[in-house]
Design an enzyme around this catalytic site. Structure first.
Site, PDB file in Angstrom:
ATOM      1  N   ASP A 133      -1.376  -5.460  -9.378  1.00 37.02           N
ATOM      2  CA  ASP A 133      -1.383  -4.419  -8.353  1.00 37.02           C
ATOM      3  C   ASP A 133      -0.115  -4.477  -7.527  1.00 37.02           C
ATOM      4  O   ASP A 133       0.374  -5.566  -7.200  1.00 37.02           O
ATOM      5  CB  ASP A 133      -2.601  -4.616  -7.442  1.00 37.02           C
ATOM      6  CG  ASP A 133      -2.898  -3.394  -6.588  1.00 37.02           C
ATOM      7  OD1 ASP A 133      -2.112  -2.433  -6.660  1.00 37.02           O
ATOM      8  OD2 ASP A 133      -3.882  -3.401  -5.848  1.00 37.02           O
TER       9      ASP A 133
ATOM     10  N   LYS B 135      -4.650  -3.705   8.794  1.00 38.51           N
ATOM     11  CA  LYS B 135      -4.367  -3.390   7.392  1.00 38.51           C
ATOM     12  C   LYS B 135      -4.429  -1.893   7.094  1.00 38.51           C
ATOM     13  O   LYS B 135      -3.503  -1.325   6.506  1.00 38.51           O
ATOM     14  CB  LYS B 135      -5.331  -4.140   6.468  1.00 38.51           C
ATOM     15  CG  LYS B 135      -5.095  -3.793   4.992  1.00 38.51           C
ATOM     16  CD  LYS B 135      -6.051  -4.521   4.065  1.00 38.51           C
ATOM     17  CE  LYS B 135      -5.822  -4.055   2.626  1.00 38.51           C
ATOM     18  NZ  LYS B 135      -6.721  -4.735   1.667  1.00 38.51           N
TER      19      LYS B 135
ATOM     20  N   ASP C 250      -1.394   2.684  -8.796  1.00 39.33           N
ATOM     21  CA  ASP C 250      -0.367   1.636  -8.742  1.00 39.33           C
ATOM     22  C   ASP C 250      -0.919   0.282  -9.194  1.00 39.33           C
ATOM     23  O   ASP C 250      -0.283  -0.742  -8.992  1.00 39.33           O
ATOM     24  CB  ASP C 250       0.210   1.516  -7.327  1.00 39.33           C
ATOM     25  CG  ASP C 250      -0.826   1.085  -6.297  1.00 39.33           C
ATOM     26  OD1 ASP C 250      -2.031   1.272  -6.561  1.00 39.33           O
ATOM     27  OD2 ASP C 250      -0.442   0.579  -5.225  1.00 39.33           O
TER      28      ASP C 250
END
Length: 1151
Positions: free
Chosen positions: A836, A905, A1064
């Site tokens: 990732d 985050k 991704d």
């Protein structure tokens, strides 16, 4: 049979005549609405110019000679076939009036349609009105009601205000009918209509005329055919264009060739040569230097692939699949058996009722005395057999949730099912399926394991096979997509039939003397936010019967299931993926057409097609041991911790109380009402989650012994998605854990280590440890790993505490099998290992802005250990907070000990995608509320304070990011203020347009209710400036992200790797992780070695700018790519760090 033309007279008119002789002179009233006054269609303001779109007075005068020549051609066509008129008159007596009976659809010779240009030659805006006209005409012709189609076209043509909505393609629809019948004088009459409308014939027009000449034995080649070819030449069209740009059905191509060879005996169509050239320098070597390429093969023989093709063909022909539910394993009780029998009995009765209601509805619509120009649902209700409509309605009842369904959603689904069946039926009637089977049979030679190796890509192989088998029908259909309004109106009509006619005895469950028939579906209204929406709700008796029956069969649309054979490769914008089921290359908002128009104009989409084909060609199978464990928990009581929804028996009971009872106080009543609402809401949510899990598990169980494939398409940013919506590798942790590669590869010397590192990534632990550190940690907990694999439900249950527990358990099982094998390096593994990106959006911004500090934080430059940007921002925010606390700031003192990675985050992740400070504050507020001991009275001030620190910290860390974002935002603002939508082209040549326009309301008027449609994609409306400017930065980054993924996919394919992606997050075998990482890094460097911002700036300036706007839209300064701070590949060595798998399910929503 032919159509009566007794009332249709044609006289010679000037090229753009002032009067209309079609069916007698009709004076167009200036008050006449230009739109088709169709149910559910609002009128738009017409322009004063009555000329056809794109026609000017100057064009008329300068091309008057050509117009006269075309009129002469149409007269010659009619004169050359005078003997045909007698046959028309003779056939009139035999013709039946299709209005009084349901037309016979077995006469295939009368229902076929002709070839026409794939792109619209006039370039006119193909809005909902024009699509509605085309769809209606094609539906009429498909059912054999040619008179209705002819009458409708003439009614549009007679009135100038409605005539301007027509383009050449609409007239060609009727030309195709007469060409099929060989009635040449009718072709000539339509050429005259084109002249009256100020339109030029296109390739489709000439193709129809020539085909008709090929069919008509009385045609004189030296006059009509030669005249037609001469006129084509004058219009700048060639014979080769006919065969390369037109779509053919049945024997139309053969008839066309017959007519041409009558005057040019030696003519052979010259196909466009295949070329390896691609304008993008990113893939130039990929297409031209293939000596080292090693394309992967499937682990199946050619015979097996052909058998699977036939199975898939049968599935798609039926359009639905009925499978066993995983709840079948439950013992059948007496009550379950009774309820199943009752439901089966009722459905048989309902089918009879719906058959009768549908016939009555069609009879009324067929004989409705309306003005000709009004669209009517009658043709759409005749496209299929009555039983197929009834099956669609019964399926709608069976799939309806207990809480009901929005009328708009239910109607859309029903209408879409009719359209899908219609498209599939067309392919069979046009004889395209036989040719599909022939080409697919030869295509399997490229993929099968028992055939020779080739360095030809799937798209290239399919294209070459099509050229070799060029006779007969074209595989790429020319079907008109129904506009959303038509699909919705048809679906609403079917819902209305269901609501009015489906009934049940009120005492069916509790026999009593007070028996009466009650509807099983109720139409009601409910509120969604502040909007009132129509809702279809099942009666509680029906819900109870369905829940207690716990039926063991589930019916799905065929496209919901994975494919049983490799998908058809994408070779054009309109052809690829499923064998028969219509599929869009680019998924868009319902009704949006601007994306497809843009794609059709693009010349070099080969890299995009090839990457989608690579993703779709990956074969999958089910992880059966894990599936069995999940099903056992699902059929027990579920597990919230493990994301297995519990059954409805675990739902909270809805409290019952009498609101009129004086024993309750007002506050008690209010409290109990809230409890009732909350219980109902919880029950509805639980049912939705339970059914979603049931569908996924049942599909997986159905496919447990199969090898299968997921065809892919993309959204308007270029991000790729599997077409099956429920069960695919973009799903949740549970769904991903059930999937493994069908092909196995030995682990090799480092494969077992990669499995262990992958397991640690899945736990969410050791985020800042090096890969070696993670491997050492995995080796230290091998006892827990083996215990989890051996005894998952009754052992230590270590795996249950992972971030992704089911994928972690699957990985534990694979590690255990490999570690216990005689030679782990030779152990054949089917398990996908994920890699990732580290906050992928910020990686692209850091590379675009050449930010060294930012690049370091997202692993674009080498470090001893992988960096975690979220922890870095949290640390920076904590340092700023500590400084402010020392200076006496109260809120900074309150936040001591509460700043963590989790708090910041989401805001860090989404700031790259355009989140505002307001949105970021809400995100941080939500995280603070989750902290139990954080003082709630300070949440507001704390969230305001923290979002400011996060944004300031990111601005310092990514110095160029904000500058680039601001430039993109300001450019989009200026473009949209000038009345344009933002467009750009990705480095791979994919055109992208943002479909955000000002919302307009459109009312669909139906007998059941008026539905208000909010349409925000209408390209005739002005752009929505706020959405355009806010969405441009994230959408642009998404497009770069997808470009990088496509480049990686192509080069992994050329290296023989199995490769799939979740945006991704890239997957491959453990053996090939290092190779995939190398390819991934190389393609990231290659992508950002291009002058991306310079090319974007040049494109925007060229397309939009003039005068003062050009001065304002200057590109932000960035170091030229040649002098980049990232001069070579070594600086990107940690681009893919393997930090984490995707933590959440990826949804296919646009940006």
């Amino acid at each position: 049979s032919d159509v009566q033309h007794a009332k249709v007279h044609f006289v010679k008119v000037p090229p753009f005549g002032r009067a209309f002789s079609s069916g007698g002179t009709h004076k167009g009233s200036p008050q006449e609405k230009p739109d088709i006054p169709k149910l559910g269609q609002t009128s738009s303001k017409g322009t004063k110019n009555t000329m056809a779109t794109g026609t000017t007075h100057k064009t008329i005068s300068s091309k008057a000679k050509q117009s006269r020549e075309r009129l002469k051609l149409s007269e010659e066509i009619q004169a050359g076939v005078s003997s045909t008129t007698a046959s028309i008159k003779a056939s009139k007596k035999k013709q039946k009036d299709p209005k009084n009976t349901v037309p016979d659809r077995d006469g295939k010779g009368d229902t076929s349609q002709r070839s026409h240009l794939k792109p619209d030659a006039e370039g006119a805006a193909c809005g909902d009105i024009q699509l509605s006209i085309r769809s209606y005409l094609e539906a009429c012709i498909f059912i054999g009601d040619v008179e209705r189609a002819q009458r409708f076209l003439l009614s549009q043509h007679r009135v100038r205000s409605r005539r301007k909505l027509l383009n050449t393609g609409v007239y060609n629809i009727m030309m195709r009918v007469w060409a099929k019948k060989g009635i040449l004088n009718q072709i000539g009459r339509i050429f005259i209509l084109l002249e009256e409308a100020g339109l030029k014939p296109n390739l489709g027009s000439y193709s129809a005329a020539l085909e008709c000449m090929g069919r008509n034995p009385n045609c004189s080649p030296k006059t009509s055919t030669r005249s037609c070819l001469n006129q084509m030449e004058e219009d700048g069209l060639t014979l080769d264009d006919l065969f390369s740009d037109c779509v053919f059905r049945r024997d139309e191509k053969d008839m066309l060739l017959k007519a041409i060879r009558a005057v040019e005996p030696g003519y052979e169509p010259r196909p466009h040569p295949l070329t390896d050239e691609c304008p993008s320098p990113l893939v130039h070597h990929f297409y031209t230097q293939r000596e080292q390429h090693s394309y992967p093969k499937l682990a199946l023989s050619q015979e097996e692939l052909l058998e699977r093709f036939q199975q898939q063909l049968s599935v798609e022909r039926a359009c639905t699949v009925t499978i066993d539910s995983v709840e079948t394993a439950k013992p059948v009780t007496e009550n379950m058996r009774k309820m199943r029998e009752l439901l089966a009995e009722q459905r048989t009765h309902w089918e009879k009722i719906l058959h009768q209601a549908l016939r009555e509805s069609k009879l009324i619509l067929a004989n409705t005395n309306t003005r000709d120009y009004r669209l009517n649902l009658y043709p759409y209700l005749c496209l299929l057999e009555d039983g197929e409509y009834v099956d669609i309605m019964i399926q709608g009842v069976a799939n309806m949730p207990p809480s009901g369904e929005s009328l708009k959603v239910l109607a859309r689904d029903l209408g879409h099912r009719v359209y899908t069946k219609y498209c599939v039926r067309q392919k069979f009637e046009n004889q395209a399926v036989e040719k599909l089977g022939s080409i697919y049979s030869a295509y399997t030679e490229l993929l099968a394991k028992d055939t020779k190796v080739s360095r030809v890509l799937p798209r290239e192989q399919w294209t070459r096979l099509q050229m070799e088998q060029s006779s007969g029908p074209s595989l790429q259909g020319d079907d008109t997509s129904w506009p959303h309004i038509v699909t919705l109106e048809l679906g609403t009509h079917l819902v209305d039939i269901m609501v009015k006619n489906l009934k049940i005895n009120s005492d069916i469950l509790n026999p009593s003397q007070d028996r009466k028939l009650i509807p099983i579906l109720y139409h009601m209204y409910t509120f969604r936010s502040t909007r009132q929406v129509g809702f279809i709700k099942p009666h509680p008796i029906l819900v109870q019967m369905q829940q207690e029956a716990m039926e063991t069969r589930l019916t799905f649309d065929s496209y919901v299931m994975p494919m049983l054979c490799p998908p058809v490769p994408w070779t054009s914008v309109k052809f690829g993926a499923y064998l028969l089921t219509p599929t869009k290359l680019m998924r868009t908002v319902e009704g949006a057409t601007q994306h497809e128009q843009l794609l059709e104009k693009s010349q070099h989409l080969e890299p995009v097609f090839d990457s989608l084909n690579q993703l779709g060609n990956c074969a999958w199978k089910i992880n059966k041991p894990l599936l069995d464990i999940i099903i056992s928990i699902f059929n027990d009581r579920g597990s919230d911790k493990l994301d297995i929804p519990p059954p409805m028996s675990e739902a909270p009971k809805i409290p019952h109380f009498n609101p009129q009872d004086p024993a309750y106080t007002a506050s008690q009543k209010a409290l109990m009402k809230r409890e009732v609402i909350n219980a109902k809401k919880k029950g509805s949510e639980m049912h939705s989650l339970r059914m979603d899990a049931l569908y996924k598990l049942s599909i997986a169980h159905h496919m447990r012994e199969e090898t299968f494939w997921f065809p892919h398409n993309m959204d308007f940013r270029g991000r790729t998605y599997p077409c099956p919506p429920y069960f695919n590798h973009l799903g949740s942790d549970v769904t991903r854990a059930m999937l493994v590669f069908a092909e196995g590869k030995p682990l090799g010397p480092k494969g077992l280590d990669w499995l262990k590192i992958h397991l640690v990534n899945l736990t969410g632990l050791k985020k800042r440890s090096s890969l070696q550190g993670r491997l050492e940690y995995a080796n230290s907990i091998m006892e827990d790993i083996l215990n989890s694999a051996d005894n998952p439900l009754h052992g230590r249950k270590w795996w249950m505490n992972a971030d992704e527990p089911w994928q972690a358990l699957a990985c534990c099982m694979e590690i255990a099998r490999a570690a216990r094998s005689s030679d782990p390096a030779k152990f054949v593994s089917h398990f996908p290992v994920h890699q990732d990106g580290s906050c992928n959006g910020l990686q692209h911004y850091a590379a675009l802005g050449r930010d060294v500090i930012g690049a370091t934080s997202v692993n674009l430059v080498p470090c001893d250990v992988p960096q975690d940007v979220y922890s870095g921002v949290a640390q920076q925010v904590e340092e700023l907070r500590a400084r402010d606390a020392r200076d006496g700031l109260k809120i900074a003192q309150v936040l001591e000990g509460f700043i963590s990675r989790k708090v910041v985050k989401q805001t860090v992740m989404t700031v790259v995608y355009g989140v505002t400070r307001y949105g970021g504050r809400l995100q941080i507020e939500k995280r603070l509320k989750e902290i139990e001991n954080f003082p709630k009275e300070h949440i507001w001030d704390a969230s305001h304070y923290l979002v400011r620190l996060v944004f300031n910290g990111l601005k310092e860390m990514f110095t160029g990011t904000r500058e680039i974002q601001d430039w993109l935002t300001e450019s989009a603002r200026l473009i949209s203020k000038c009345g344009h939508t933002v467009e750009w082209v990705t480095p791979l040549g994919l055109p992208i347009i943002q479909p955000y326009h000002r919302t307009r309301n459109q009312v669909l008027k139906s007998s059941i209710q008026h539905i208000n449609l909010q349409i925000s994609h209408d390209s005739k409306e002005r752009p929505d400036t706020v959405k355009q400017k806010n969405a441009f930065p994230p959408n642009f980054i998404h497009s770069l992200d997808s470009t990088h993924m496509m480049l990686t996919a192509l080069h992994c394919y050329s290296a023989g790797l199995t490769f799939v992606s979740v945006h991704d997050c890239f997957w491959t075998h453990a053996l090939t992780v290092d190779t995939m990482n190398k390819v991934c890094r190389e393609q990231f460097v290659a992508l950002h070695s291009q002058p991306i911002l310079q090319e974007l700036s040049d494109f925007l300036l060229h397309k939009y700018c003039s005068g003062t706007l050009e001065v304002q839209m200057k590109r932000p300064e960035a170091p030229p790519s040649g002098s980049s701070h990232f001069p070579n590949i070594s600086f990107f060595s940690l681009f893919v760090s393997g930090l984490k798998p995707k933590a959440k399910s990826i949804r296919s929503t646009g940006g």
